[in-house]
Design a protein around this motif. Sequence first.
Motif, PDB file in Angstrom:
ATOM      1  N   THR A 302       0.829  -1.208   0.000  1.00  0.00           N
ATOM      2  CA  THR A 302       0.000   0.000   0.000  1.00  0.00           C
ATOM      3  C   THR A 302       0.862   1.256   0.000  1.00  0.00           C
ATOM      4  O   THR A 302       2.021   1.239   0.436  1.00  0.00           O
ATOM      5  CB  THR A 302      -0.915   0.038   1.244  1.00  0.00           C
ATOM      6  OG1 THR A 302      -0.092   0.127   2.423  1.00  0.00           O
ATOM      7  CG2 THR A 302      -1.813  -1.188   1.321  1.00  0.00           C
ATOM      8  N   VAL A 303       0.269   2.347  -0.454  1.00  0.00           N
ATOM      9  CA  VAL A 303       0.919   3.654  -0.368  1.00  0.00           C
ATOM     10  C   VAL A 303       1.132   4.032   1.100  1.00  0.00           C
ATOM     11  O   VAL A 303       2.159   4.616   1.458  1.00  0.00           O
ATOM     12  CB  VAL A 303       0.076   4.715  -1.094  1.00  0.00           C
ATOM     13  CG1 VAL A 303       0.708   6.103  -0.928  1.00  0.00           C
ATOM     14  CG2 VAL A 303      -0.063   4.385  -2.572  1.00  0.00           C
ATOM     15  N   ALA A 304       0.161   3.696   1.949  1.00  0.00           N
ATOM     16  CA  ALA A 304       0.287   4.023   3.369  1.00  0.00           C
ATOM     17  C   ALA A 304       1.529   3.377   3.975  1.00  0.00           C
ATOM     18  O   ALA A 304       2.243   4.011   4.772  1.00  0.00           O
ATOM     19  CB  ALA A 304      -0.965   3.569   4.115  1.00  0.00           C
ATOM     20  N   SER A 305       1.812   2.124   3.617  1.00  0.00           N
ATOM     21  CA  SER A 305       3.022   1.463   4.115  1.00  0.00           C
ATOM     22  C   SER A 305       4.269   2.195   3.645  1.00  0.00           C
ATOM     23  O   SER A 305       5.222   2.392   4.404  1.00  0.00           O
ATOM     24  CB  SER A 305       3.065   0.008   3.640  1.00  0.00           C
ATOM     25  OG  SER A 305       2.139  -0.774   4.339  1.00  0.00           O
ATOM     26  N   PHE A 306       4.271   2.581   2.374  1.00  0.00           N
ATOM     27  CA  PHE A 306       5.426   3.312   1.859  1.00  0.00           C
ATOM     28  C   PHE A 306       5.638   4.622   2.616  1.00  0.00           C
ATOM     29  O   PHE A 306       6.768   4.990   2.949  1.00  0.00           O
ATOM     30  CB  PHE A 306       5.252   3.577   0.362  1.00  0.00           C
ATOM     31  CG  PHE A 306       6.274   4.515  -0.202  1.00  0.00           C
ATOM     32  CD1 PHE A 306       7.629   4.208  -0.146  1.00  0.00           C
ATOM     33  CD2 PHE A 306       5.895   5.725  -0.772  1.00  0.00           C
ATOM     34  CE1 PHE A 306       8.585   5.085  -0.649  1.00  0.00           C
ATOM     35  CE2 PHE A 306       6.834   6.600  -1.277  1.00  0.00           C
ATOM     36  CZ  PHE A 306       8.181   6.284  -1.213  1.00  0.00           C
ATOM     37  N   LEU A 307       4.559   5.353   2.899  1.00  0.00           N
ATOM     38  CA  LEU A 307       4.686   6.600   3.653  1.00  0.00           C
ATOM     39  C   LEU A 307       5.302   6.362   5.031  1.00  0.00           C
ATOM     40  O   LEU A 307       6.145   7.148   5.499  1.00  0.00           O
ATOM     41  CB  LEU A 307       3.320   7.266   3.800  1.00  0.00           C
ATOM     42  CG  LEU A 307       2.762   7.981   2.561  1.00  0.00           C
ATOM     43  CD1 LEU A 307       1.313   8.375   2.788  1.00  0.00           C
ATOM     44  CD2 LEU A 307       3.602   9.210   2.233  1.00  0.00           C
ATOM     45  N   LEU A 333       8.578  -4.365 -10.627  1.00  0.00           N
ATOM     46  CA  LEU A 333       9.003  -3.036 -11.065  1.00  0.00           C
ATOM     47  C   LEU A 333       7.798  -2.200 -11.479  1.00  0.00           C
ATOM     48  O   LEU A 333       7.667  -1.026 -11.086  1.00  0.00           O
ATOM     49  CB  LEU A 333       9.978  -3.163 -12.231  1.00  0.00           C
ATOM     50  CG  LEU A 333      10.377  -1.867 -12.935  1.00  0.00           C
ATOM     51  CD1 LEU A 333      11.134  -0.946 -11.987  1.00  0.00           C
ATOM     52  CD2 LEU A 333      11.210  -2.161 -14.183  1.00  0.00           C
ATOM     53  N   VAL A 334       6.894  -2.797 -12.256  1.00  0.00           N
ATOM     54  CA  VAL A 334       5.689  -2.073 -12.678  1.00  0.00           C
ATOM     55  C   VAL A 334       4.833  -1.710 -11.470  1.00  0.00           C
ATOM     56  O   VAL A 334       4.296  -0.598 -11.375  1.00  0.00           O
ATOM     57  CB  VAL A 334       4.886  -2.923 -13.683  1.00  0.00           C
ATOM     58  CG1 VAL A 334       3.544  -2.272 -13.991  1.00  0.00           C
ATOM     59  CG2 VAL A 334       5.680  -3.122 -14.969  1.00  0.00           C
ATOM     60  N   GLU A 335       4.689  -2.640 -10.514  1.00  0.00           N
ATOM     61  CA  GLU A 335       3.880  -2.370  -9.321  1.00  0.00           C
ATOM     62  C   GLU A 335       4.491  -1.261  -8.480  1.00  0.00           C
ATOM     63  O   GLU A 335       3.769  -0.409  -7.930  1.00  0.00           O
ATOM     64  CB  GLU A 335       3.733  -3.658  -8.510  1.00  0.00           C
ATOM     65  CG  GLU A 335       2.873  -4.702  -9.201  1.00  0.00           C
ATOM     66  CD  GLU A 335       2.859  -6.032  -8.474  1.00  0.00           C
ATOM     67  OE1 GLU A 335       3.573  -6.157  -7.446  1.00  0.00           O
ATOM     68  OE2 GLU A 335       2.151  -6.944  -8.928  1.00  0.00           O
ATOM     69  N   ALA A 336       5.822  -1.252  -8.373  1.00  0.00           N
ATOM     70  CA  ALA A 336       6.478  -0.175  -7.614  1.00  0.00           C
ATOM     71  C   ALA A 336       6.266   1.171  -8.303  1.00  0.00           C
ATOM     72  O   ALA A 336       6.001   2.190  -7.650  1.00  0.00           O
ATOM     73  CB  ALA A 336       7.966  -0.474  -7.471  1.00  0.00           C
ATOM     74  N   ALA A 337       6.365   1.182  -9.629  1.00  0.00           N
ATOM     75  CA  ALA A 337       6.132   2.422 -10.371  1.00  0.00           C
ATOM     76  C   ALA A 337       4.699   2.908 -10.182  1.00  0.00           C
ATOM     77  O   ALA A 337       4.443   4.114 -10.033  1.00  0.00           O
ATOM     78  CB  ALA A 337       6.444   2.210 -11.850  1.00  0.00           C
ATOM     79  N   GLN A 512      -7.510   0.947  -7.168  1.00  0.00           N
ATOM     80  CA  GLN A 512      -6.733   2.121  -7.549  1.00  0.00           C
ATOM     81  C   GLN A 512      -5.308   1.752  -7.943  1.00  0.00           C
ATOM     82  O   GLN A 512      -4.757   2.266  -8.927  1.00  0.00           O
ATOM     83  CB  GLN A 512      -6.716   3.154  -6.412  1.00  0.00           C
ATOM     84  CG  GLN A 512      -8.031   3.864  -6.177  1.00  0.00           C
ATOM     85  CD  GLN A 512      -8.995   3.044  -5.325  1.00  0.00           C
ATOM     86  OE1 GLN A 512      -8.653   1.932  -4.879  1.00  0.00           O
ATOM     87  NE2 GLN A 512     -10.175   3.576  -5.080  1.00  0.00           N
ATOM     88  N   LEU A 513      -4.685   0.860  -7.174  1.00  0.00           N
ATOM     89  CA  LEU A 513      -3.317   0.470  -7.490  1.00  0.00           C
ATOM     90  C   LEU A 513      -3.269  -0.334  -8.790  1.00  0.00           C
ATOM     91  O   LEU A 513      -2.347  -0.180  -9.601  1.00  0.00           O
ATOM     92  CB  LEU A 513      -2.728  -0.335  -6.330  1.00  0.00           C
ATOM     93  CG  LEU A 513      -1.223  -0.640  -6.388  1.00  0.00           C
ATOM     94  CD1 LEU A 513      -0.422   0.627  -6.649  1.00  0.00           C
ATOM     95  CD2 LEU A 513      -0.770  -1.304  -5.101  1.00  0.00           C
ATOM     96  N   SER A 514      -4.271  -1.175  -9.018  1.00  0.00           N
ATOM     97  CA  SER A 514      -4.323  -1.938 -10.269  1.00  0.00           C
ATOM     98  C   SER A 514      -4.524  -1.019 -11.466  1.00  0.00           C
ATOM     99  O   SER A 514      -3.936  -1.217 -12.536  1.00  0.00           O
ATOM    100  CB  SER A 514      -5.453  -2.966 -10.206  1.00  0.00           C
ATOM    101  OG  SER A 514      -5.217  -3.915  -9.190  1.00  0.00           O
ATOM    102  N   GLN A 515      -5.366   0.010 -11.306  1.00  0.00           N
ATOM    103  CA  GLN A 515      -5.548   0.977 -12.381  1.00  0.00           C
ATOM    104  C   GLN A 515      -4.256   1.750 -12.639  1.00  0.00           C
ATOM    105  O   GLN A 515      -3.937   2.088 -13.785  1.00  0.00           O
ATOM    106  CB  GLN A 515      -6.671   1.943 -12.014  1.00  0.00           C
ATOM    107  CG  GLN A 515      -8.056   1.322 -12.009  1.00  0.00           C
ATOM    108  CD  GLN A 515      -8.575   1.065 -13.409  1.00  0.00           C
ATOM    109  OE1 GLN A 515      -8.953   1.975 -14.129  1.00  0.00           O
ATOM    110  NE2 GLN A 515      -8.595  -0.208 -13.798  1.00  0.00           N
ATOM    111  N   ALA A 570      -8.378  -4.421 -12.457  1.00  0.00           N
ATOM    112  CA  ALA A 570      -9.305  -3.921 -11.437  1.00  0.00           C
ATOM    113  C   ALA A 570      -8.983  -4.393 -10.032  1.00  0.00           C
ATOM    114  O   ALA A 570      -9.617  -3.944  -9.089  1.00  0.00           O
ATOM    115  CB  ALA A 570     -10.730  -4.338 -11.795  1.00  0.00           C
ATOM    116  N   GLY A 571      -8.042  -5.317  -9.869  1.00  0.00           N
ATOM    117  CA  GLY A 571      -7.741  -5.837  -8.547  1.00  0.00           C
ATOM    118  C   GLY A 571      -8.487  -7.141  -8.267  1.00  0.00           C
ATOM    119  O   GLY A 571      -9.502  -7.454  -8.903  1.00  0.00           O
TER     120      GLY A 571
END
Length: 670
Positions: A302-307, A333-337, A512-515, A570-571
């Motif tokens: 998640t973005v929250a974990s990264f923050l 790599l794509v998922e991190a981007a 959202q992350l899948s999109q 879509a996840g």
Amino acid sequence: MEPVRDGLDALLLAPTAGGKTEAAMFPLLSRMAAQQWGGTSVLYLAPLKALLNNLEPRLEQYASWLGRRVALWHGDITASRRRNVLFERPDILLTTPESLEAMLVSVNVDHRQFFAGLQAVVIDEVHAFAGDDRGWHLLAVLERLTRVAGRPLQRIGLSATVGNPDQLLAWLQGSSVQNRAARVVAPDLAKLADGPPPGEVELDYVGSLVNAAAVIAGLHQGEKRLVFCESRQTVEELGQLLRAHGVTTFLSHASLSMDERRRAEQAFTESRDCVIVSTSTLELGIDVGDLDRVIQIDAPATVASFLQRLGRTGRRPGSSRNCLFLTLGGQPLVEAAALLLLWSRGWVEPVNAPPEPRHIVAQQMLALCLQEHRIGDQAWTEAWNGLRPFGGSARPIVRHLVEHGYLEQDEGMLFIGPAAEERFGRRHFMEMTAVFTGPPEFTVLLGRTELGRIDPSLLTEEVRGERRLLLGGRSWRVTYIDWRRRRCFVEPADGGGRARWQGAGWAYRGYQLSQAVREVLLGVDPPVALTRRALTRLGQEREDKLHLVHPGGTVIVRADNGDLRWWTWAGFRANATLTATLGEVVDPVERFDGNSIRLRENVTPGSWRRLTADAASRLCLPEINEKALDGLKFGAALPQRLAAATLAARLADLDAAAAVLDETVRFVVI
């Protein structure tokens, strides 16, 4: 902090090391002195025992300025220390929700006397509770505690940035949401609208863990580096590789013993040129000293974990927050981007409580009967002050508990039955105070020293020669296995150890992350530094998947072998919902993953339009395999249909499924 000082419920948001603890505790200590609170008047709850251990000396110092006392109470605290807490009640008690409930149900604790002076509860890392069943458990225990104390309790949540702060605060208030004033305090939210958040972020592609170890060993020598991995096995393997490069390396993950983790974290705090490799155990607010660098292997969920992880750096004056991503494959790599693309836009996941916590309702009914010994068969609905779903709507669950012997009913009273004694009664009902189920593990011992725990499959699979384990970044030779007590004894070995653990319920990638993954494949780069290797591999991934994405909607691709697949991006949960809804067109055997859904080979553009025209108006919950019910703790105390309905509601994403159905669909033949 004005809201806390004025007695309001509050949610305090700030990055890691942003002073949230002080913002909550200083006003509470001032009120404690001014209003002459007596006894245990403040509870400080956190999701991790290690976090509480880390906070104790700090809070103890603050409280001592006013002549007040702080104490710890959790599963690692000795019986003698607990007796001291009961004999001389501290002003502030640091504990977990599970240990708090254990106090409520314990025959050794007079909970009404102990909590008679309680005024406020601080919940640290509240987002870590709210997103799963621990949050429902926390809310239910707080409602029972309110009745024990005989007064409304001020609730103060501490969190890093979340996507829905107002809803999170309303959730935290529980039954008092309608009649208590509350405020979100988030000084950094306005900055997110000004552009990409601050931070030096670099994205690299290294191709393997061996290469990642070489990069880490060669970069930033002389600095203190924290490396996050997404599995315990990766932590162990990377730790071993770094030590082979001569890097001073420490490890931290949930299957290492508490003493091992404490020693590693303490040594890391006192060192300079070193690396600590960790899972998310060091993501929360545990202090490991002043870091120079954060390195991320692949991408967090998640973005929250990264923050949270990014916030570990940049604490020194003149330093900045930084993170280096080392990705091991094209898809990571794509998922991190994609994750960094969302981060750059200031987007953070909303924290939502999982729906339909019927199994927690069953657990709470049993816990209430343990706490009160007997409860009226009508009066129990009042125990949670009207908090949904612990009120009258739970009657079918209570009826099931009585019918199957989990509860006994006699002369209008309910009390613990033989089935509950048999299933949950071991060790004074300790299993009943934890709402999550951990996989069975064997304890690893070097003499009398516990090193940690391992997956039992490492002890049962066939091996040639010595059986060797990898734990704490070192190899060990197994000398003896005590199958009955689930223990194995080891001696040091030169190498060749292996690590493995069962999956810990990896979070499904959301809509959202899948999109965002689709956006990256369509050519959008995150505004961070990308190495030449990363750009080259991203180009390869985009070329390979060019036919699977389209800027104007979703794509159905027919391959040479006749395979027909709908690429929704879509996840997992949205695709599970679509699969359940579109049974006429979905392949009945090999169905879906987070990116795509396999369709029946005879589907044509015409039949697709006809069979899916009204799908958005008839969305279905996903089907649940009976084996999945085993992972729902206390699911056995529910009617099977209700247990299945609970899991189905949690697996669904109706809004995302509807959004996908609203997009244009293109048929492509390759």
